[in-house]
Structures are given as structure tokens and as C-alpha cells.
Design an enzyme around this catalytic site. Structure first.
Site, short mmCIF file in Angstrom:
data_model
loop_
_atom_site.label_atom_id
_atom_site.label_comp_id
_atom_site.label_asym_id
_atom_site.label_seq_id
_atom_site.Cartn_x
_atom_site.Cartn_y
_atom_site.Cartn_z
N ASP A 1 0.87 -1.15 0.00
CA ASP A 1 0.00 0.00 0.00
C ASP A 1 0.93 1.22 0.00
O ASP A 1 2.15 1.10 -0.04
CB ASP A 1 -0.92 -0.06 1.23
CG ASP A 1 -2.16 0.80 1.04
OD1 ASP A 1 -3.18 0.51 1.68
OD2 ASP A 1 -2.09 1.76 0.24
C1 GLC Z 1 -4.21 4.40 0.14
C2 GLC Z 1 -5.17 3.26 0.27
C3 GLC Z 1 -5.21 2.35 -0.94
C4 GLC Z 1 -4.99 3.16 -2.19
C5 GLC Z 1 -3.57 3.71 -2.14
C6 GLC Z 1 -3.26 4.60 -3.35
O1 GLC Z 1 -3.47 4.56 1.32
O2 GLC Z 1 -5.05 2.45 1.44
O3 GLC Z 1 -6.49 1.71 -0.96
O4 GLC Z 1 -5.14 2.33 -3.34
O5 GLC Z 1 -3.33 4.45 -0.94
O6 GLC Z 1 -4.01 5.76 -3.28
#
Ligand code: GLC
Length: 750
Positions: free
Chosen positions: A264
Site C-alpha cells: 500500500d
Molecule cells: C491508500 C489506500 C489504498 C490506495 C492507495 C493509493 O493509502 O489504502 O487503498 O489504493 O493508498 O491511493
């Protein structure tokens, strides 16, 4: 002398460059020469490919992977979902707009119980991903609804792993049918937003295997996502992104996943551990991560095999992407056509929870008193990275008018002016209003009495919004606010005194309390957060243009604390205080309940009633279920049941197939969802026979002692239900021999 030395130095550098360039053949990446390219890559190039890049190819995209032009490796683009593509709608120096379609949110899609419908929606969504120049949609969000207050539940499907997994698999198939990728997220046990970067989910092997991993297993096997996103949180003491057992042993060795795992969007200390565990791509990507990986390769902490394993997977991903294939995206997807797909999907998914005295459908020519600030500020989608930049979100005032209803103009004006005042104040104060419940304006009982005389029916819109980074609360969120309760009471009294009826529309991003007030109203419609066209779908259902066929993908409890997981969920801000590292349900969450989540708990405790059970949803017609048949197959069972429309209007029925299994040495839920289907639109009197196939493996429960899936021998009961609590037909079958499937015991605390 000096001159000679410098000449020698240049010569040797030149030689160095020559030898290195001599050593590198500058071959260009193709689908069939990945290993040759791998051999030709320098260590720096390899490591760079394992860390995300920043860029502006598609403004508003969440992240990128690095380009290596020498090898013909392009940058690839990753952008958020899941209710639609998330990119910036406007760009510097361009008068073109880049709006995307706001489709129904995942919880509403799951309420359709219709895999084909979900695939249709995401085929359109994937087309926007392709035509706006994006390679991977960072979706589906698919963590289980462990507790109704998780702030991101609107991005997720259900409390049940089968429904969640099947919906996610359909979502993936639809998006990827466009030749773009998806990312099944957030793997795994990311079931709360409170302290999401550090929270340690402490989960038993059985609960992991049967609930929190089972939906990912189904999605990986039946959807084949290009990528999986590991979550921020810890699982049994290790960050998921660094847990080899989770990312390699289970995901790849057991389930056969052959794509890439990305983190993430955040840098953690353990970059090296993550790479070794099988986390191929570090997003959003920082130089510090390249440095760490380089040092680890040079020191041997990351072996050449580990490095090449991850890089090979990245190259195998890159050659699939539209950017690698040189696709010339148009930047002009057919948003008008997609808006219709979004509306139809909402119509097929919205749930009718209550309809006393056949209040609905309305005739369509009624004078409607439309109440609630949310009738103006309609919740199309939740907040955070799951938001979509749509050109417009229809609200209930415009939708009811467009559907032909006459609205009480005084009320229309009243709510518009309240909204204008609230937003002006927000702008002035710069305060993003706590949008969980845009403060409901008060209305005097006198005014409501007068409106009850002037109008034919009351429609009250209750709104809730939430999203990434924060969980919801019980007070004034799960529970109605005092003003909302008073409004419902006054409307109920005044309209019933005039022998007129009250309809409630729950435009909410998650479960709320309903038991204490539902008897005051005559009908309740649940569109959740239904996307940009959802208000029109609600109006279509209120006027009977569409017969609702959605069913609940989770339980509505009577009280919040009736839910077992509420004892280990941070349902108010008080719980976040305390000594860092030791805060229960914040620094660590003990999943004491094991597999007793949702209906698995409520069905096993007859003393605990619910407000609305899992799988519940009404229709404007009625259905009868015929006598089912269940036969043994080579690998499990095949069941059929015939459903007949016994009412006066055409409709569709979701049929849920539950199984009660013999214990086989384990304590098992009373019944578990093992298959489901949805009839086509049946005319009055028409029937359809649905067939369900379930393998012996899918009937198994997980035995922690033997670390094996086990299907017990003995008598099984098959129950066909209109909900988990409304069984319409049953049959039995015998499993002659027990079967077992051993798996690795690699998910516990190390
Ligand atoms: C965020 C979210 C994830 C998302 C990523 C990119 O922290 O947890 O779901 O796809 O960052 O924005």
C-alpha cells in the site's frame, strides 16, 4: 606525467563504460525475451524496477512504476477505484475535462448478488481505465465487513467471504477484460481504519482461512488479478507486506497467484524484508527504498535469485500493460453510455427493507414532501482514495422531479438554503464538516403538520458518509442523531394522522441502527452510496418503474453491542487514548470472535434477534420455491431449485444456498452460504430452475490442529433461503467419505 595519468584515467573509464556497455546488449523487452532482458539488466536497474516512481503521465493517478528506456521498459500507471477510476478531472493548459463515471459502490454491487451485473459494470469501468491511459486500477477493495463501523466498508462487499470473493472475482474479470490490470486489496485482515498503518490484527488460523483470506482465495483463483496489494497493518505480529507465509506460501504456492504484489502507499522500515517475503513493488516509492535494496543485494542479504524472482515478475507484469503495448488511449470514454450502466446497476442492487400496506410503489403523480439535508447533498460515494471525480452526482430533488413527482417547493427551497448556509460556513471556517451526518436542520412540528396536509406522501432521506483514514462511531453515526429521531417522530405522527404514508431512503455508507424507529415508518429503501446516477435509480424504484431485487450482504443488528466484534472495535474516539503500543483495539486488535462474524454469530445464538438478517430484501412481488434436488457429483454436489413468481408484477429473486455440515470434530456455524444465484426477470406465474455446484473442498471447514481443510463424512442439509433466516426449501445429502486438504501453517506469530 599528470597529463598521462589523466589520459590513462579517461581511457580506463572509457574502457569501463565500454566493457559495461559491451556487457549490456541493450536488448528491447518483448513478451518472449524476459530472461534475456533480466540477464542484461544492471543491479541498479533491477532494484529501481522494484520501487514505485513518481510522474505526471496521468494527473491524479496514485502511482507509477519506473521506465528503463535502454531496455524498452515504459513507465506504467496505477490509479484508484473501486467505484470508478480516480484521476484529476481538469489539467493545466487543457480545456478538455477528464471526468470519470461514479458507479455504485462495492457494498451496493454486492447487494445485487449478481456476478454478471458486476462484470458488466466493471467492463465499462475498465474501459475508462484503458481510455484514460491507466494500466492498473487499484481495486477491488475487498476486506471483510468484520464490523459495521469500519470507515471503508463502502469500498468492500460483505460480512460473508463467499459473497465477497465471488463479487471481487467478477469485478476483476470485468475490468481486466479491457486488457488492463486490477489490484485485490488490502491483503489481509485490514478491517479497521483506526491506526491502520500499525494496527496488529491478531487472528486465529481458522478465522483467517475461513473468513479473512477465503475471499481473497476465491478472487485470486476465479478472477486472476494482475496484482495484489498488501495492506498497511500487521498480522499476528508481522507487517503483512513482510510476511513470507502470506505473500509467497499461501498466495503463490497454495493459490497459484502469478502476478505481482505491491505495498500500500507508504514506506516502512522493512523494505528488504518485504522484498524477500515476495512483495515485488514498493509503492508509492522513495529513494530510500532503492538505497536499502541496493545495499541488501550488494551485501547478499537479498540473494540474486530473490532479486531476479521479483524483477522477473515485474517484467511479466509490464509486458501485459497497455503502455508496454503502445496503446494509443483516446481520453474520450463514452461517459454517457457508462452513466446508463451505473444507473441500471443501482436499480438492480437497491434493497427494499420495509413496505407495510404496500406503500410502495407510489403512483408517480403524488405530491411529495421530500425531507432531509441529504436529499440535496446526496451521498454518491464515500471519501478518501475511493472517491471518484465525477462531473455530477444526481440528488433526490432532481431525481424525484425527473421521475415526474411534484415536490413541495417550500421544502425544496428550505433544504437548498440550509445546504447553502452550511457550505458557506464551512468555506469561511475552512472546516471540512464532519460529513458523517451533515447536521440535519430542524423543522418545527407545526410546519410538518401543515406539510402533512399539503402533500400526499413523505419521503425522508437519511445520510451517512465515511471513508479512508477513520472509522465511524456509535453516537450520532451508527445511531440516529436526536434531530433525526425527532424529525422521524414528527413526520410519522403528522402523516399518519392524515392517513398518509412515510418512506425512508437510507443513503448511507454502512450499517446504521434501524430497530428503534423502523416501526414508525411505512417503507424503507436502502440504496447505500449508489454512485452518480443512484438517486435516479431510487426514484425509479419509488415509482415502480423498477421492482427492487437487492438483498443485504451483511446483518443489521438491533444494537451495536449485539455484534461480537464490537467488543474489539474502536467505536469511539476515547479508545484511541492511552500508552502507544498498548492500546487495545487500536495498537492491536484481538479477533476473539474467531469465525463468529455476522450471521455466523447471530444464527448460532437464537436469543439474539437482529433488525434485518443477512441476505434479506423485499420485492413488489412474491416468490415460491419448489422442492429442491441434490445429487452427489464426482467432486461434490449439484443442487437445483425452481423459483416461481407468485405475485402480480415481474421481478427477480436472489436465491441463497446454505449448508449445515456435520461437525466432524469441529464446532461449525449453524449454516454457511455455499452458493447463490439470481433469476432473470420473471413475469407473474413464470418459473426458473437454478442450478448450484459446490465442490467437496468448498464444503470444508478448517481444522487448526491438522492445518487442513476437512470435509466431514455424514449427513448434510442444504437450505435454500430468501435470507439466512427465511428458509424456503431444504434437502439432505450424505458425504460418504471424509476428505482433507493440508495447507502450510505459516500465518501465526513468528
Ligand atoms: C491508500 C489506500 C489504498 C490506495 C492507495 C493509493 O493509502 O489504502 O487503498 O489504493 O493508498 O491511493
Amino acid at each position: 606525467m599528470k597529463r598521462d595519468f589523466i589520459a590513462l584515467l579517461c581511457l580506463s573509464c572509457g574502457l569501463l563504460v565500454a566493457t559495461s556497455s559491451f556487457a549490456q546488449k541493450n536488448i528491447t523487452l518483448r513478451e518472449d525475451n524476459i530472461d534475456d532482458v533480466l540477464k542484461d539488466m544492471t543491479v541498479e536497474e533491477k532494484v529501481t524496477l522494484l520501487v514505485g516512481a513518481s510522474g505526471d503521465l496521468v494527473p491524479g493517478a496514485a502511482g507509477y512504476t519506473h521506465a528503463i528506456p535502454r531496455l524498452g521498459i515504459p513507465m506504467t500507471v496505477l490509479a484508484d477505484g473501486p467505484a470508478g477510476l480516480r484521476i484529476q478531472p481538469k489539467r493545466e493548459g487543457s480545456d478538455q475535462t477528464f471526468y470519470c463515471t461514479g458507479f455504485p459502490t462495492s457494498t451496493l454491487l454486492a447487494s445485487s448478488w449478481d456476478q454478471e451485473l458486476v462484470e458488466t459494470v466493471t467492463t465499462a469501468m475498465g474501459n475508462e481505465v484503458l481510455e484514460y491511459g491507466v494500466d492498473v486500477l487499484l481495486a477491488p477493495g475487498m476486506n471483510l465487513h468484520r464490523n459495521p463501523l469500519c470507515g471503508r466498508n463502502f469500498e468492500y462487499y460483505s460480512e460473508d467471504p463467499l459473497l465477497s470473493g465471488k463479487m471481487a472475482a467478477a469485478y476483476i474479470r470485468g475490468v481486466q477484460s479491457n486488457g488492463v490490470g486490477t489490484s485485490a486489496k488490502h491483503y489481509a485482515a485490514n478491517n479497521q481504519e483506526t491506526n491502520r498503518l500499525e494496527n496488529d490484527a491478531r487472528v486465529s488460523n481458522r478465522a483467517l482461512r475461513e473468513l479473512y483470506l477465503k475471499n481473497f482465495e476465491i478472487a485470486v483463483k476465479e478472477g486472476k488479478p494482475w496484482t495484489v496489494m498488501s495492506s498497511y497493518n500487521k498480522l499476528n505480529g508481522d507487517y503483512t507486506q513482510q510476511k513470507h507465509g502470506l505473500l509467497t506460501t499461501v498466495l503463490r504456492d497454495e493459490w497459484g497467484f502469478d502476478g505481482i504484489v505491491m505495498t500500500d502507499w507508504g514506506v516502512k522500515e522493512g523494505t528488504v524484508k518485504a522484498a524477500k517475503a515476495g512483495n515485488d513493488l514498493m509503492e508509492s516509492g522513495r529513494q530510500v527504498e532503492i538505497d536499502r535494496l541496493l545495499a541488501a543485494v550488494n551485501s547478499g542479504e537479498i540473494t540474486q535469485e530473490e532479486l531476479d524472482r521479483n524483477v522477473r515478475r515485474m517484467l511479466q507484469y509490464i509486458v501485459k500493460t497497455p503502455h508496454f503495448k503502445g496503446y494509443k488511449h483516446s481520453n474520450k470514454p463514452d461517459l454517457k453510455a457508462h452513466a446508463q450502466v451505473a444507473r441500471k446497476a443501482a436499480e438492480e442492487s437497491i434493497i427494499l427493507l420495509r413496505n407495510e400496506y404496500n406503500t410502495l410503489p407510489l403512483k408517480g403523480n403524488e405530491k411529495v414532501a421530500l425531507y432531509g439535508i441529504t436529499s440535496v447533498d446526496f451521498v454518491g460515494i464515500g471519501t478518501g482514495s475511493g472517491e471518484v471525480n465525477t462531473e455530477h452526482i444526481a440528488n433526490m430533488q432532481e431525481a424525484m422531479t425527473a421521475a415526474g413527482f411534484t415536490l413541495d417547493e417550500n421544502l425544496v427551497e428550505y433544504y437548498r438554503s440550509c445546504y447553502a448556509t452550511q457550505t458557506a460556513t464551512e468555506k469561511m471556517e475552512g472546516s471540512a464538516i464532519d460529513k458523517r451526518h451533515r447536521p440535519e436542520p430542524t423543522l418545527s412540528a407545526k410546519a410538518i403538520e401543515r406539510q402533512a396536509k399539503d402533500n400526499d406522501v413523505a419521503v425522508v432521506v437519511i445520510g451517512r458518509i465515511a471513508g479512508e483514514g477513520a472509522d465511524r462511531t456509535v453516537k450520532d453515526d451508527f445511531e440516529l442523531t436526536a434531530i433525526e429521531r425527532e424529525l422521524l417522530q414528527n413526520i410519522s405522527m403528522s402523516y399518519h394522522k392524515e392517513l398518509k404514508q412515510v418512506v425512508v431512503v437510507l443513503n448511507i455508507v454502512g450499517v446504521i441502527e434501524t430497530a428503534s424507529w423502523k416501526h414508525m415508518v411505512d417503507a424503507i429503501v436502502l440504496p447505500w452510496a449508489p454512485g452518480q446516477e443512484g438517486a435516479h435509480a431510487v426514484a425509479d424504484i419509488l415509482k415502480g418503474k423498477v421492482n427492487p431485487s437487492g438483498k443485504l450482504p451483511m446483518t443489521f443488528p438491533i444494537n451495536y453491542m449485539d455484534i461480537l466484534t464490537s467488543y474489539t472495535f474502536p467505536y469511539n474516539w476515547e479508545m484511541t487514548k492511552g500508552k502507544k503500543g498498548e492500546r487495545k483495539n487500536v495498537d492491536y486488535t484481538q479477533y476473539y470472535e474467531g469465525i463468529d462474524v455476522g450471521y455466523r454469530h447471530f444464527q448460532s445464538d437464537p436469543d439474539v434477534e437482529v433488525s434485518y438478517p443477512f441476505g434479506y430484501g423485499l420485492s413488489y412481488t412474491t416468490f415460491a420455491y419448489g422442492k429442491p434436488s441434490v445429487k452427489a457429483t464426482a467432486d461434490g454436489i449439484k443442487a437445483t431449485v425452481t423459483v416461481t413468481n407468485t405475485g402480480k408484477v415481474a421481478g427477480r429473486e436472489v436465491v441463497e444456498m446454505y449448508v449445515s455440515a456435520p461437525a466432524g470434530g469441529l464446532v461449525k456455524p449453524v449454516r454457511e452460504l455455499k452458493a447463490f444465484g439470481k433469476t432473470k426477470l420473471l413475469a407473474p406465474g413464470a418459473s426458473e430452475t437454478l442450478t448450484f455446484e459446490v465442490s467437496a473442498y468448498e464444503l470444508a471447514s478448517f481444522n487448526e490442529k491438522s492445518s487442513a481443510w476437512e470435509t466431514a463424512s455424514g449427513k448434510y442439509e442444504v437450505l435454500f433461503g430468501a435470507s439466512v433466516a427465511d428458509i424456503r426449501a431444504t434437502a439432505t445429502f450424505k458425504m460418504s467419505k471424509e476428505q482433507a486438504w493440508k495447507v502450510h501453517d505459516v500465518l501465526g506469530k513468528k
